[in-house]
Design a protein around this motif. Structure first.
Motif, mmCIF file in Angstrom:
data_model
loop_
_atom_site.group_PDB
_atom_site.id
_atom_site.type_symbol
_atom_site.label_atom_id
_atom_site.label_comp_id
_atom_site.label_asym_id
_atom_site.label_seq_id
_atom_site.Cartn_x
_atom_site.Cartn_y
_atom_site.Cartn_z
ATOM 1 N N GLY A 1 -4.220 -3.707 -7.898
ATOM 2 C CA GLY A 1 -4.601 -4.150 -9.237
ATOM 3 C C GLY A 1 -4.782 -3.022 -10.233
ATOM 4 O O GLY A 1 -4.593 -1.847 -9.946
ATOM 5 N N ILE A 2 -5.166 -3.410 -11.431
ATOM 6 C CA ILE A 2 -5.379 -2.489 -12.549
ATOM 7 C C ILE A 2 -6.867 -2.319 -12.780
ATOM 8 O O ILE A 2 -7.621 -3.294 -12.784
ATOM 9 C CB ILE A 2 -4.706 -3.027 -13.832
ATOM 10 C CG1 ILE A 2 -3.182 -3.042 -13.654
ATOM 11 C CG2 ILE A 2 -5.093 -2.197 -15.054
ATOM 12 C CD1 ILE A 2 -2.442 -3.715 -14.775
ATOM 13 N N VAL A 3 -7.306 -1.080 -12.933
ATOM 14 C CA VAL A 3 -8.709 -0.821 -13.263
ATOM 15 C C VAL A 3 -8.957 -1.275 -14.697
ATOM 16 O O VAL A 3 -8.289 -0.813 -15.629
ATOM 17 C CB VAL A 3 -9.053 0.665 -13.095
ATOM 18 C CG1 VAL A 3 -10.477 0.934 -13.571
ATOM 19 C CG2 VAL A 3 -8.888 1.085 -11.634
ATOM 20 N N TRP A 4 -9.915 -2.179 -14.885
ATOM 21 C CA TRP A 4 -10.214 -2.692 -16.220
ATOM 22 C C TRP A 4 -11.063 -1.693 -16.981
ATOM 23 O O TRP A 4 -12.051 -1.163 -16.477
ATOM 24 C CB TRP A 4 -10.959 -4.022 -16.125
ATOM 25 C CG TRP A 4 -11.236 -4.660 -17.458
ATOM 26 C CD1 TRP A 4 -10.484 -5.596 -18.103
ATOM 27 C CD2 TRP A 4 -12.363 -4.407 -18.325
ATOM 28 N NE1 TRP A 4 -11.050 -5.937 -19.301
ATOM 29 C CE2 TRP A 4 -12.204 -5.222 -19.464
ATOM 30 C CE3 TRP A 4 -13.478 -3.570 -18.246
ATOM 31 C CZ2 TRP A 4 -13.130 -5.230 -20.507
ATOM 32 C CZ3 TRP A 4 -14.390 -3.563 -19.277
ATOM 33 C CH2 TRP A 4 -14.219 -4.390 -20.403
ATOM 34 N N ARG A 5 -10.652 -1.424 -18.219
ATOM 35 C CA ARG A 5 -11.460 -0.648 -19.157
ATOM 36 C C ARG A 5 -11.469 -1.382 -20.491
ATOM 37 O O ARG A 5 -10.537 -2.114 -20.810
ATOM 38 C CB ARG A 5 -10.879 0.757 -19.357
ATOM 39 C CG ARG A 5 -10.881 1.650 -18.121
ATOM 40 C CD ARG A 5 -10.293 3.010 -18.480
ATOM 41 N NE ARG A 5 -10.286 3.932 -17.371
ATOM 42 C CZ ARG A 5 -9.293 4.028 -16.491
ATOM 43 N NH1 ARG A 5 -8.242 3.230 -16.594
ATOM 44 N NH2 ARG A 5 -9.342 4.908 -15.518
ATOM 45 N N ASP A 6 -12.477 -1.159 -21.281
ATOM 46 C CA ASP A 6 -12.589 -1.825 -22.576
ATOM 47 C C ASP A 6 -11.741 -1.066 -23.592
ATOM 48 O O ASP A 6 -12.263 -0.425 -24.506
ATOM 49 C CB ASP A 6 -14.051 -1.894 -23.010
ATOM 50 C CG ASP A 6 -14.258 -2.897 -24.141
ATOM 51 O OD1 ASP A 6 -13.282 -3.600 -24.487
ATOM 52 O OD2 ASP A 6 -15.377 -2.980 -24.663
ATOM 53 N N GLN A 7 -10.437 -1.128 -23.404
ATOM 54 C CA GLN A 7 -9.506 -0.395 -24.254
ATOM 55 C C GLN A 7 -8.311 -1.284 -24.587
ATOM 56 O O GLN A 7 -7.989 -2.216 -23.853
ATOM 57 C CB GLN A 7 -8.994 0.863 -23.540
ATOM 58 C CG GLN A 7 -10.075 1.859 -23.184
ATOM 59 C CD GLN A 7 -9.542 2.998 -22.345
ATOM 60 O OE1 GLN A 7 -8.382 3.021 -21.947
ATOM 61 N NE2 GLN A 7 -10.400 3.986 -22.076
ATOM 62 N N GLY A 8 -7.660 -1.001 -25.699
ATOM 63 C CA GLY A 8 -6.440 -1.695 -26.064
ATOM 64 C C GLY A 8 -6.708 -3.027 -26.739
ATOM 65 O O GLY A 8 -7.854 -3.480 -26.878
ATOM 66 N N PRO A 9 -5.635 -3.684 -27.169
ATOM 67 C CA PRO A 9 -5.786 -4.964 -27.873
ATOM 68 C C PRO A 9 -6.214 -6.079 -26.933
ATOM 69 O O PRO A 9 -5.966 -6.028 -25.725
ATOM 70 C CB PRO A 9 -4.376 -5.213 -28.416
ATOM 71 C CG PRO A 9 -3.472 -4.522 -27.451
ATOM 72 C CD PRO A 9 -4.222 -3.284 -27.030
ATOM 73 N N GLU A 10 -6.859 -7.075 -27.490
ATOM 74 C CA GLU A 10 -7.248 -8.244 -26.703
ATOM 75 C C GLU A 10 -5.984 -9.074 -26.422
ATOM 76 O O GLU A 10 -5.237 -9.422 -27.322
ATOM 77 C CB GLU A 10 -8.251 -9.105 -27.488
ATOM 78 C CG GLU A 10 -8.878 -10.224 -26.693
ATOM 79 C CD GLU A 10 -9.837 -9.745 -25.651
ATOM 80 O OE1 GLU A 10 -10.070 -10.470 -24.673
ATOM 81 O OE2 GLU A 10 -10.388 -8.610 -25.810
ATOM 82 N N PRO A 11 -5.707 -9.391 -25.147
ATOM 83 C CA PRO A 11 -4.480 -10.143 -24.855
ATOM 84 C C PRO A 11 -4.565 -11.587 -25.320
ATOM 85 O O PRO A 11 -5.646 -12.190 -25.308
ATOM 86 C CB PRO A 11 -4.392 -10.062 -23.317
ATOM 87 C CG PRO A 11 -5.790 -9.861 -22.871
ATOM 88 C CD PRO A 11 -6.454 -9.032 -23.922
ATOM 89 N N ARG A 12 -3.446 -12.102 -25.750
ATOM 90 C CA ARG A 12 -3.371 -13.516 -26.107
ATOM 91 C C ARG A 12 -3.305 -14.377 -24.853
ATOM 92 O O ARG A 12 -2.874 -13.900 -23.792
ATOM 93 C CB ARG A 12 -2.147 -13.778 -26.979
ATOM 94 C CG ARG A 12 -2.173 -13.034 -28.316
ATOM 95 C CD ARG A 12 -0.907 -13.307 -29.118
ATOM 96 N NE ARG A 12 -0.938 -12.610 -30.399
ATOM 97 C CZ ARG A 12 0.051 -12.698 -31.299
ATOM 98 N NH1 ARG A 12 1.119 -13.432 -31.016
ATOM 99 N NH2 ARG A 12 -0.043 -12.052 -32.427
ATOM 100 N N PRO A 13 -3.702 -15.638 -24.928
ATOM 101 C CA PRO A 13 -3.595 -16.522 -23.757
ATOM 102 C C PRO A 13 -2.157 -16.624 -23.279
ATOM 103 O O PRO A 13 -1.228 -16.720 -24.081
ATOM 104 C CB PRO A 13 -4.099 -17.873 -24.288
ATOM 105 C CG PRO A 13 -4.959 -17.523 -25.461
ATOM 106 C CD PRO A 13 -4.343 -16.308 -26.082
#
Length: 228
Positions: free
Chosen positions: A215-227
């Motif tokens: 998996g991908i390590v989640w960080r509070d970075q980048g744009p919010e993904p659309r549904p």
């Protein structure tokens, strides 16, 4: 980096051993840039796990001023202790999940939360958790508003502590890094090695253990993904 992995009564063995081995190997691969030890809130003592009665020795007290990294494991559920009848003792009459909650609750009633709060209030140390370790922090009131994860069966409980629940295997929020189910302790350790020492050391340890992170390590970075 001085790493302290916390032991408390009823800890899950793999939550401790997986990050311990990864961090220890990282220290060897980096010429001693990482030191790791097992600690408890009470100081040096024998600590019994919540699965199979495995006993590990804490060699020192948890020290928020000394540690650069503190790793908090989860607990292992069971329905009794060796030699106890099913309807007697601490686990009598409880399901494994209920007993797991008891073990985590007991950890919160020790001096551990105050030490963890002291660490989280200081600039510098990183507090990391494996599996139910984030529930220890959450139940102690230390995760309000913070992004975090835990074992998938504990996500609702984690949300109830005020944490911002993220469905990811590892969640990196700077000085707080949480990880999901039991084997995620391997991913956590490798991510911390990469973050603190660089990808070459982390890759060497990953190859040593013949394990590829998931998996991908989640960080509070980048744009919010659309549904999707």
């Amino acid at each position: 980096m001085h790493a302290q992995i916390v032991l408390f009564d009823g800890f899950d063995p793999l939550d401790v051993i997986a990050p311990y081995e990864v961090l220890y190997a990282g220290g060897a691969a980096s010429g001693g840039a990482v030191e790791v030890e097992l600690v408890s809130a009470e100081g040096p003592r024998e600590v019994v796990s919540g699965a199979g009665g495995l006993t590990l020795r804490a060699t020192a007290a948890l020290d928020p001023e000394r540690a650069g990294l503190i790793v908090v494991p989860g607990a292992a559920g069971r329905t009794g202790t060796p030699g106890e009848a099913p309807d007697e003792g601490a686990g009598g009459g409880r399901t494994p999940d209920e007993f797991l909650s008891v073990l985590l609750g007991r950890a919160v009633q020790t001096g551990l939360p105050a030490l963890l709060k002291a660490a989280m209030d200081r600039p510098g140390p990183t507090v990391a958790t494996v599996c139910g370790g984030s529930l220890v922090l959450g139940l102690a009131g230390l995760l309000a508003g913070r992004p975090a994860t835990t074992h998938h069966l504990g996500l609702d409980t984690l949300a109830g502590t005020g944490a911002r629940v993220i469905r990811a295997r590892v969640v990196d929020d700077g000085d707080l890094v949480t990880s999901g189910g039991v084997t995620s302790g391997l991913d956590l350790g490798l991510h911390l090695l990469e973050r603190e020492l660089g990808p070459r050391v982390a890759l060497a340890v990953e190859e040593l253990f013949a394990y590829e992170r998931r998996g991908i390590v989640w960080r509070d970075q980048g744009p919010e993904p659309r549904p999707l």
